[in-house]
Write a protein that holds these residues in place. Structure first.
Motif, mmCIF file in Angstrom:
data_model
loop_
_atom_site.group_PDB
_atom_site.id
_atom_site.type_symbol
_atom_site.label_atom_id
_atom_site.label_comp_id
_atom_site.label_asym_id
_atom_site.label_seq_id
_atom_site.Cartn_x
_atom_site.Cartn_y
_atom_site.Cartn_z
ATOM 1 N N ALA A 57 6.226 -1.024 -3.256
ATOM 2 C CA ALA A 57 6.293 -1.799 -4.497
ATOM 3 C C ALA A 57 5.019 -1.645 -5.308
ATOM 4 O O ALA A 57 3.914 -1.653 -4.769
ATOM 5 N N THR B 12 6.859 -5.193 -1.384
ATOM 6 C CA THR B 12 7.617 -4.218 -0.597
ATOM 7 C C THR B 12 8.555 -4.993 0.338
ATOM 8 O O THR B 12 8.209 -6.063 0.839
ATOM 9 N N SER C 255 12.248 -0.741 1.449
ATOM 10 C CA SER C 255 12.291 -0.407 0.017
ATOM 11 C C SER C 255 11.294 0.699 -0.290
ATOM 12 O O SER C 255 10.575 1.173 0.579
ATOM 13 N N SER C 256 11.258 1.084 -1.565
ATOM 14 C CA SER C 256 10.133 1.862 -2.051
ATOM 15 C C SER C 256 8.859 1.035 -1.858
ATOM 16 O O SER C 256 8.914 -0.185 -1.763
#
Lengths: 440, 440
Positions: free
Chosen positions: B103, B71, B100-101
């Motif tokens: 991970a 992430t 981010s998303s």
């Protein structure tokens, strides 16, 4: 570097004026052969310029008599001051050695100041035609431009990458791809390194590539090529597209500086006026640009999802008038006209965090912020009715954590064509490939 | 360059030790997450290295708890000296922002010092696998190598060129070319820029290109790729191949210097020992090499027209013993095994003015002097029973005067693989293309 048979050093043609009185050796092509009654002038061309060789003694005239233009010569003699010679120094008392075959006549006279040939003749005879100083010069500017691009990005800790030009699916834009017989399967030539450079942001944070891209462009215009050189950059940890635009500005500064430093003679020959890159390149939002065009240009493009070439020209001129800038960023293009990986504008989702850079009336660069969340990619593809499956490799990067990022692509030949004022981009391409041309 | 939301400056992970006591901001991937009873260690990875973040307060532990490896995070906090932390400084009192998303787990643990994955797993998951510092490092070395190559040749007044990758006839080597559907006609992917760089000697005298070349190589070995990056150079006004070898030596010096300067951390991580490039790289003629092998290697290759891999290894070791050099030029290969444009050795026409450069047991570079007289090309093609017609574009250059010239080609991935000791060239290629692999 180059070993010599004689001990006489090789002197570049352009440097001959710095050696008056010395014994020197020139090497180059017989650019022009002017035989008068009792004297012959040989104009020798090398990569730096021209030098005049004077043949006056009988054995010199005899040696010169048989020489055809474009034959490659080595000429040893004395650098002699002569105010009437180009640069004030010419070579006298020449001893001539022929290094090549006797050259056949070129398809047009390479020594004419203006190129006395049409574009098809030039392109059909590129190996010879490019020797004309005016036809060679754009490529010296191109080489310096690419070097400046890399310099600027290297200084910002970008990493150069080399990505595949053979890809397994024609996903990125779908149309206009070349297909390749790949060991019995079908492959495609990459239209851009877009997906690869994005994935590599996950590895290097900041990457660039300077390489060929391929478009099976069925239209035969002065602006399109089947292969061109794309200067691509992509960087992570951006806030939005403005960080990308700042990097692009830095790259342009590097390009202009290096062209000035390394291709000055080419610029002088073609009377290129290098642009100033403003500290802050002016910027206008797409929606504002449409308002401006509606109010002042005599055209009302509102409701259209893109700018017409005539609008780009008008905006470019407006930026010169308004800001004294030959560069103009147009930002916020409608999402409808941008690729699926484009990041929308926060609060105005019909617009995007993207930009085009206009330069002297034409779009030179396209770029923007990209989506970086995996779920956003799935949604974007679904919204376009596309399956995620062909994108599996690309989407891996986003499944495993990608930062906000963006990038841009600049077409090298388009940049050079604008700089030198070439109407046809083929004059900024060594061996153009298009609908009709696959050789030489 | 990068605008920031907060005023806290971004600090590279590798530079954290230089900021003890300061409020700093890190950005990167969660490389490793170690949750102990009352404290969590977050190892953050960015393009420069790793930094340790310590979560101790309840709200810090809570923020950290949900984070999966890979992430992307932004962490603001205090750089605090701690002798037990990597580099002696860690980040404490962190405020964590997820960029981010979340991970998904990587295909293998990226934080393991040795890559815990097989080659197919690595290649199938390249977008993520390349984040492993040991898998990324070869590409940092590659980037520095290419930059050094260009530096060295720019300093020698070479001009960079961009040549077509789509060609109209499969003439250069005939076999192993990819064919392309080119607007309904057949085109081929260029196996090398050989013809173009020679033609451009007629224009710029000295040229180089760093770009992709394509081989439809049907063998699936650790040494072959369907696309690789070729570092090509060609120069005019040479006496013979030794002038080319001198330029190649200069390019190698540039490459090694730049790798040392710009990819030092990558070299250290992979324990790369950079080679010394001797002032004069030792050289042995093919015929003498065969004598030597017959006398000492336990093999008698005399009569064979080429060196076997085992012979190259033996000769390489011999050069180390005899000259202390990891580089060895083998010159004078039999004409029978060289392409038609090769220049024969004066006085011994069965041999050629060509060379291979061996490096650490393998052929790294091939080069030599080329024919430069039109009539010699016609004779060479006729002797091979080939028509001149498919070569018409290429032969134009020689009809119109070409100087004695030569050049070489160095395979970037092969160079990097040798440097880092990779058994398989795919570990020196970001996204390898081969008989079986066209994705990701």
């Amino acid at each position: 570097m180059i070993r010599t048979v004689t001990e006489t050093p090789r002197v570049w043609a352009a440097e001959l004026p710095a050696h008056p009185g010395e014994q020197v050796r020139l090497q180059g092509w017989l650019h022009r052969h002017r035989a008068l009654k009792s004297v012959s002038f040989l104009i020798l061309r090398d990569r730096t310029g021209l030098a005049q060789v004077v043949c006056a003694a009988p054995e010199e005239l005899e040696a010169a008599a048989a020489l055809s233009e474009e034959t490659v010569l080595e000429v040893t003699g004395t650098a002699s001051a002569n105010p009437q010679a180009p640069g004030g120094v010419e070579l006298t008392g020449p001893v001539i050695r022929v290094l090549s075959s006797r050259a056949e006549p070129a398809p047009f006279e390479l020594y004419r100041p203006v190129v006395p040939a049409t574009l098809p003749v030039i392109l059909d005879h590129a190996p010879v035609a490019l020797r004309h100083p005016r036809l060679r010069a754009p490529h010296e500017i191109a080489a310096a431009s690419v070097a400046g691009f890399r310099d600027a990005l290297d200084a910002l800790e970008f990493t150069e990458i080399h990505t595949p030009k053979l890809v397994g699916s024609a996903t990125e834009s779908g149309a206009n791809v070349f297909s390749v017989d790949y060991f019995g399967r079908r492959a495609y030539l990459a239209q851009s390194p877009q997906f690869f450079k994005q994935m590599m942001v996950g590895v290097f944070e900041r990457v660039y590539e300077t390489g060929p891209v391929f478009r099976a462009e069925p239209s035969d215009t002065g602006r399109h090529l089947a292969q061109y050189t794309s200067l691509d950059a992509e960087l992570g940890f951006v806030e939005d597209h403005h960080d990308v635009m700042a990097v692009l500005r830095g790259a342009l500064v590097g390009m202009v500086e290096r062209v000035r430093a390394r291709a000055g003679a080419a610029c002088a020959l073609l009377e290129v006026e290098l642009p100033e890159v403003p500290e802050r390149i002016p910027e206008i939002h797409f929606a504002d640009a449409q308002e401006l065009l509606a109010a002042h240009s005599g055209r009302d493009p509102r409701g259209e999802p893109d700018l017409a070439p005539v609008d780009e020209r008008w905006l470019s001129e407006w930026a010169v008038r308004e800001y004294g800038s030959e560069f103009l960023f147009v930002t916020g293009y409608p999402m409808a006209k941008r690729p699926f990986y484009t990041h929308a504008e926060p609060g105005r989702p019909q617009y995007s965090n993207s930009f085009d850079l206009l330069f002297r009336g034409l779009e030179l660069v396209t770029g923007g912020q990209r989506l970086h969340r995996y779920e956003d990619y799935l949604a974007a593809l679904a919204a376009r009715g596309e399956s995620a499956e062909p994108y599996a490799g690309y989407l891996q990067a986003f499944q495993h954590g990608m930062p906000p990022h963006g990038g841009f692509a600049l077409g090298l030949e388009r940049w050079v064509a604008r700089l030198v004022g070439a109407e046809n981009i083929r004059l900024a391409t060594l061996f153009p490939r298009d609908l009709n041309r696959l050789a030489p």
